[in-house]
Design an enzyme around this catalytic site. Structure first.
Site, mmCIF file in Angstrom:
data_model
loop_
_atom_site.group_PDB
_atom_site.id
_atom_site.type_symbol
_atom_site.label_atom_id
_atom_site.label_comp_id
_atom_site.label_asym_id
_atom_site.label_seq_id
_atom_site.Cartn_x
_atom_site.Cartn_y
_atom_site.Cartn_z
ATOM 1 N N LYS A 90 -2.406 11.454 -6.860
ATOM 2 C CA LYS A 90 -3.420 10.711 -7.618
ATOM 3 C C LYS A 90 -4.096 11.670 -8.595
ATOM 4 O O LYS A 90 -5.259 12.052 -8.435
ATOM 5 C CB LYS A 90 -4.430 10.070 -6.666
ATOM 6 C CG LYS A 90 -3.793 9.024 -5.754
ATOM 7 C CD LYS A 90 -4.788 8.485 -4.745
ATOM 8 C CE LYS A 90 -4.120 7.486 -3.804
ATOM 9 N NZ LYS A 90 -5.049 6.987 -2.767
ATOM 10 N N LYS A 144 7.295 5.872 2.368
ATOM 11 C CA LYS A 144 6.060 5.106 2.547
ATOM 12 C C LYS A 144 6.393 3.662 2.931
ATOM 13 O O LYS A 144 7.556 3.291 3.060
ATOM 14 C CB LYS A 144 5.223 5.182 1.276
ATOM 15 C CG LYS A 144 4.839 6.614 0.898
ATOM 16 C CD LYS A 144 3.644 6.674 -0.009
ATOM 17 C CE LYS A 144 2.363 6.382 0.740
ATOM 18 N NZ LYS A 144 1.162 6.540 -0.112
ATOM 19 N N GLU A 177 5.633 7.485 6.697
ATOM 20 C CA GLU A 177 4.337 6.854 6.937
ATOM 21 C C GLU A 177 4.492 5.767 7.984
ATOM 22 O O GLU A 177 5.430 4.974 7.935
ATOM 23 C CB GLU A 177 3.828 6.259 5.627
ATOM 24 C CG GLU A 177 2.529 5.488 5.731
ATOM 25 C CD GLU A 177 2.168 4.819 4.416
ATOM 26 O OE1 GLU A 177 1.502 5.455 3.585
ATOM 27 O OE2 GLU A 177 2.584 3.656 4.206
ATOM 28 N N ASP A 198 -1.247 6.314 8.692
ATOM 29 C CA ASP A 198 -1.932 5.678 7.568
ATOM 30 C C ASP A 198 -2.987 4.689 8.044
ATOM 31 O O ASP A 198 -2.678 3.720 8.749
ATOM 32 C CB ASP A 198 -0.914 4.956 6.683
ATOM 33 C CG ASP A 198 -1.555 4.373 5.437
ATOM 34 O OD1 ASP A 198 -2.279 5.105 4.749
ATOM 35 O OD2 ASP A 198 -1.335 3.176 5.152
#
Length: 282
Positions: free
Chosen positions: A134, A166, A199, A221
Site C-alpha cells: 500500500k 490471498k 492467507e 487475516d
C-alpha cells in the site's frame, strides 16, 4: 527488471520534468547565473530523519558542482531546530532542487518516524513490523527504504519476489489445496525459488493449510487477539506466522504478545504525515 538505483534515477528525472518543465522562470528572471549561496535543512518537528542519501543524489543529478555537508544522517533522531545538512552551490540550483528534495525527505522521514513508533511498541517481543504494497505509485522503493530506516522490515517489494496466496487467489483457484499445488508446479516449471505465504480467514482454512502443508508462512487475516493466540498454538512453530488486517498502534502489542512472528501494517506508508522541515538560505 530495473535495479533500485535505476528506479531511483527515473523517479528523480520524472520529478524534475514535472516540476521544472521548460524552466523555473521565477528563479531565472531574478537570480544571476553565477550567483553563489548556501542553504541549510532546518528540522521543525521531532522524528526520525530519512532520505538524506536520496537528497544527495537529487543535488548531484541536477548540478554536480553542489557541495553537500551532512550533519545528521539517515536514521538520526532529530528535534526542532536541528540542522541536518548544509548545501553550497549556485543559488539557481539551490532554488530549483529545494522542493523535490523536501518532498522526498518529508515523506520518507514521516514514514520512518511512524515506523519507529510501531517498532518501539514491540520492544521486548520477538515480533517484527512489516510494511505492505500500500504505497504511493512510483515511490515504493523510497517508501520501503524509509520503513527500514525507521527499524521496520520490508514484506515484499512487489509481486515478483515472493508468493502470497490471498483470499482471491484461493477462491479463484478452487480452494487452498489447489492454490498451493499450482503454486509449487509453477515454481518448478519456471525454475524459481520463492517463499510461499498463504492467507487464512478462519480456523477451518488454517486447519486445511496445516493438513496440506507446502508453505513457509501463514497470514492470519482479521483474527482477534484471542484467536491469534489459539492459531499460533495450533501452528506450533511449524510455519512462520503473520497477523494482518485492522491492527493499530494501540492493539499492536497485544498481537505481538499472542506470539506471531510478524505484523503487517499498511498505515506505515498509506496514510503518513510528512515530517516538517524547510530549506533556508544561511
Amino acid at each position: 527488471m530495473l535495479s533500485v538505483n535505476e528506479l531511483e534515477d527515473r523517479l528523480i528525472d520524472l520529478a524534475f520534468a514535472e516540476d521544472i518543465g521548460d524552466g523555473d522562470h521565477t528563479t531565472l528572471c531574478c537570480i544571476p547565473e553565477d550567483a553563489m549561496g548556501k542553504s541549510h535543512l532546518l528540522i521543525k518537528e521531532e522524528g526520525i530523519l530519512a532520505g538524506v542519501e536520496v537528497a544527495k543524489e537529487v543535488f548531484r543529478r541536477f548540478d554536480p558542482t553542489m557541495k553537500v555537508e551532512v550533519l545528521m544522517g539517515d536514521g538520526s533522531h532529530v528535534k526542532v531546530g536541528d540542522i541536518a545538512m548544509i548545501v553550497t552551490g549556485k543559488i539557481r540550483s539551490l532554488l530549483q532542487t529545494e522542493r523535490l528534495m523536501l518532498n522526498i525527505m518529508q515523506r520518507m522521514s514521516g514514514i520512518a518516524t511512524m515506523t519507529h513508533k510501531y517498532v518501539e511498541k514491540l520492544e521486548g517481543t520477538h515480533t517484527h513490523v512489516l510494511d505492505t504494497r500500500k504505497t504511493t505509485p512510483g515511490l515504493r522503493m523510497l517508501e520501503k527504504q524509509a520503513v527500514k530506516i525507521g527499524g521496520g522490515m520490508n514484506h515484499r517489494i512487489g509481486l515478483f519476489d515472493m508468493i502470497l496466496l490471498k483470499d482471491n487467489h484461493v477462491d479463484f483457484s478452487g480452494g487452498i489445496e489447489n492454490a498451493i499445488d499450482r503454486c509449487h508446479q509453477y515454481l518448478k516449471d519456471k525454475g524459481l525459488d520463492l517463499k510461499i505465504e498463504i492467507e487464512v480467514r478462519n480456523f477451518d482454512e488454517l486447519q486445511r493449510v496445516l493438513d496440506h502443508g507446502g508453505v513457509n508462512r501463514i497470514m492470519l487475516d482479521n483474527f482477534s487477539v484471542e484467536d491469534t493466540k489459539k492459531a499460533v498454538d495450533l501452528i506450533g512453530g511449524k510455519y512462520e506466522t503473520e497477523s494482518s488486517g485492522g491492527i493499530t498502534i494501540d492493539t499492536l502489542r497485544d498481537y505481538a504478545e499472542a506470539g506471531v512472528d510478524f505484523i503487517s501494517v499498511g498505515a506505515l506508508t498509506h496514510s503518513v504525515k510528512g515530517l516538517d522541515m524547510s530549506f533556508k538560505a544561511c
